[in-house]
Design a protein around this motif. Structure first.
Motif, short mmCIF file in Angstrom:
data_model
loop_
_atom_site.label_atom_id
_atom_site.label_comp_id
_atom_site.label_asym_id
_atom_site.label_seq_id
_atom_site.Cartn_x
_atom_site.Cartn_y
_atom_site.Cartn_z
N VAL A 192 0.86 -1.18 0.00
CA VAL A 192 0.00 0.00 0.00
C VAL A 192 0.90 1.24 0.00
N LEU A 193 0.54 2.24 -0.76
CA LEU A 193 1.37 3.43 -0.94
C LEU A 193 0.97 4.52 0.05
N PHE A 194 2.00 5.07 0.74
CA PHE A 194 1.78 6.12 1.73
C PHE A 194 2.65 7.33 1.41
N VAL A 195 2.17 8.50 1.82
CA VAL A 195 2.87 9.76 1.59
C VAL A 195 3.62 10.15 2.86
N ASN A 196 4.94 10.19 2.78
CA ASN A 196 5.79 10.60 3.89
C ASN A 196 7.18 10.85 3.35
N HIS A 197 7.91 11.79 3.93
CA HIS A 197 9.24 12.06 3.41
C HIS A 197 10.24 11.00 3.81
N ASP A 198 10.37 10.72 5.10
CA ASP A 198 11.37 9.78 5.57
C ASP A 198 10.91 8.34 5.36
N ALA A 199 11.89 7.43 5.39
CA ALA A 199 11.58 6.00 5.26
C ALA A 199 10.95 5.44 6.52
N THR A 200 11.04 6.19 7.63
CA THR A 200 10.43 5.77 8.88
C THR A 200 9.49 6.86 9.38
N ILE A 201 8.54 6.45 10.19
CA ILE A 201 7.65 7.41 10.84
C ILE A 201 7.28 6.86 12.21
N GLN A 202 7.49 7.69 13.21
CA GLN A 202 7.19 7.32 14.60
C GLN A 202 7.79 5.97 14.97
N GLY A 203 9.03 5.77 14.53
CA GLY A 203 9.77 4.56 14.87
C GLY A 203 9.48 3.35 14.01
N LEU A 204 8.59 3.49 13.03
CA LEU A 204 8.24 2.36 12.15
C LEU A 204 8.86 2.54 10.77
N ALA A 205 9.51 1.49 10.27
CA ALA A 205 10.01 1.49 8.90
C ALA A 205 8.84 1.22 7.97
N ILE A 206 8.50 2.19 7.14
CA ILE A 206 7.29 2.07 6.31
C ILE A 206 7.32 0.82 5.45
N GLU A 207 8.47 0.53 4.84
CA GLU A 207 8.54 -0.61 3.93
C GLU A 207 8.42 -1.96 4.63
N LYS A 208 8.60 -1.98 5.94
CA LYS A 208 8.55 -3.25 6.69
C LYS A 208 7.32 -3.34 7.59
N THR A 209 6.40 -2.39 7.44
CA THR A 209 5.23 -2.32 8.31
C THR A 209 3.96 -2.52 7.50
N PRO A 210 3.02 -3.37 7.96
CA PRO A 210 1.75 -3.55 7.24
C PRO A 210 0.93 -2.27 7.22
N SER A 211 0.11 -2.14 6.21
CA SER A 211 -0.68 -0.93 6.03
C SER A 211 -1.66 -0.70 7.17
N LEU A 212 -2.18 -1.75 7.77
CA LEU A 212 -3.12 -1.58 8.88
C LEU A 212 -2.45 -0.88 10.07
N GLU A 213 -1.17 -1.15 10.28
CA GLU A 213 -0.45 -0.46 11.35
C GLU A 213 -0.17 0.98 10.98
#
Length: 344
Positions: free
Chosen positions: A157-178
């Motif tokens: 699932v595609l998300f809009v954010n500058h950094d590869a992480t947000i609030q301690g979560l790596a976007i590419e390694k985190t499910p979309s529900l989280e």
């Protein structure tokens, strides 16, 4: 007898797969998606694969014409109405049936100034960067474009954010529900690409400058992200609004391979205008230090019909330097300041 049946089944399977592959290649595209009262020619319809006899369908078909060269045009009367866009169905015939697609043809009222709001207009408004509110602010200010960044979650699932992480979560390694549970500092949810594009497509004045972020997990995932981004843009019929930028040159070339008419600019700063032009890119989008060091690239790029964008310029002196050298676009965290300089 068993071997015969297996052979027949294999032949049928091969035939079905070949048929599916042929149909998968039979797609329709359009070289341009906008019109104006003074420019009623829209673009050229193209077919990939064995598609013939293109024709217009749907309730808006009578507002358009298609000549023998598959050049699409809107009627002068329809072009002069206040309607911001029309959805048009195009159908093509194939040996095994027909294929069709719907294109959103947009009235070109896009702003022609040089202001690209970096991650939206967030700083002066004290809101979250890359948020829907920041996008709305950029539109309200009258920016030519609002820049934003796209990553892909663990389940694509595609998300809009500058950094590869947000609030301690790596976007590419985190499910979309989280990721969907995350709230930005202004209280909004972390936006999906679909939500961001849907909001941006409510108007036709500010373009959406989509950065495809380089994956932290390798080239293959960057390519998968690129494919998913273009699929989403096409599904939402957002082609008229979106320009693409990327630091990975292979991503830039992948976008052009998937859509030869896409407006794509390169960010990293290590390619000459000559090479960008050779690869049919739309322009260069380099850090201001690169273009100050290679000032001749500005004129050289424009001579080659490339656009010149520069990032991220926030002070009056540097903004003025690039305005004096006629940069096509300036990406800034201070769009209000740049707009005030252009007004003087």
């Amino acid at each position: 007898m068993v071997n015969f049946r297996i052979t027949v089944l294999n032949l049928l399977l091969t035939s079905c797969l070949s048929h599916l592959a042929a149909n998968a290649q039979q797609t329709l595209s359009l070289s341009n998606y906008t019109y104006s009262p003074t420019q009623t020619a829209v673009g050229t319809l193209r077919a990939t694969g064995p598609v013939s006899r293109l024709s217009l369908r749907g309730p808006n078909a009578g507002l358009f014409t298609l000549n023998k060269s598959n050049q699409l045009a809107i009627s002068p009367k329809a072009a002069k109405t206040a309607t911001p866009w029309y959805d048009l169905i195009v159908e093509g015939q194939t040996a095994s049936g027909s294929v069709r697609d719907t294109f959103r043809i947009v009235k070109d009222e896009f702003i022609r100034n040089q202001v690209v709001a970096h991650r939206g207009a967030w700083k002066q408004a004290k809101t979250s960067e890359n948020s829907i509110t920041a996008l709305q602010n950029a539109i309200r200010l009258g920016c030519m474009g609002s820049e934003f960044d796209v990553h892909m979650s663990a389940d694509s699932v595609l998300f809009v954010n500058h950094d590869a992480t947000i609030q301690g979560l790596a976007i590419e390694k985190t499910p979309s529900l989280e990721l969907a549970k995350i709230k930005l500092s202004n209280g909004e949810p972390l936006p999906t690409l679909e939500a961001y594009l849907t909001e941006g497509m409510k108007q036709n004045r500010t373009r959406l400058i989509l950065e495809i972020k380089t994956s932290t997990m390798g080239k293959e995932r960057s390519m998968a992200l690129t494919e998913r981004v273009l699929q989403t843009v096409n599904r939402l019929k957002a082609q008229a609004w979106v320009d693409y930028i990327a630091f990975d040159y292979d991503v830039c070339k992948k976008v052009k391979a998937l859509n030869p008419d896409a407006r794509v600019a390169y960010l990293y700063g290590d390619k000459s205008p000559e090479q960008l032009a050779a690869d049919n890119l739309f322009g260069l989008d380099y850090h201001f230090s690169v273009l100050k060091k290679n000032e001749d690239w500005i004129a050289d790029a424009q001579k080659r019909h490339l656009t010149v964008n520069v990032w991220t310029v926030n002070d009056r002196e540097t903004l003025t330097w690039f305005l004096e050298r006629h940069a096509d676009f300036i990406t800034t965290n201070e769009p209000e300041l740049l707009l005030s300089l252009l007004a003087n």
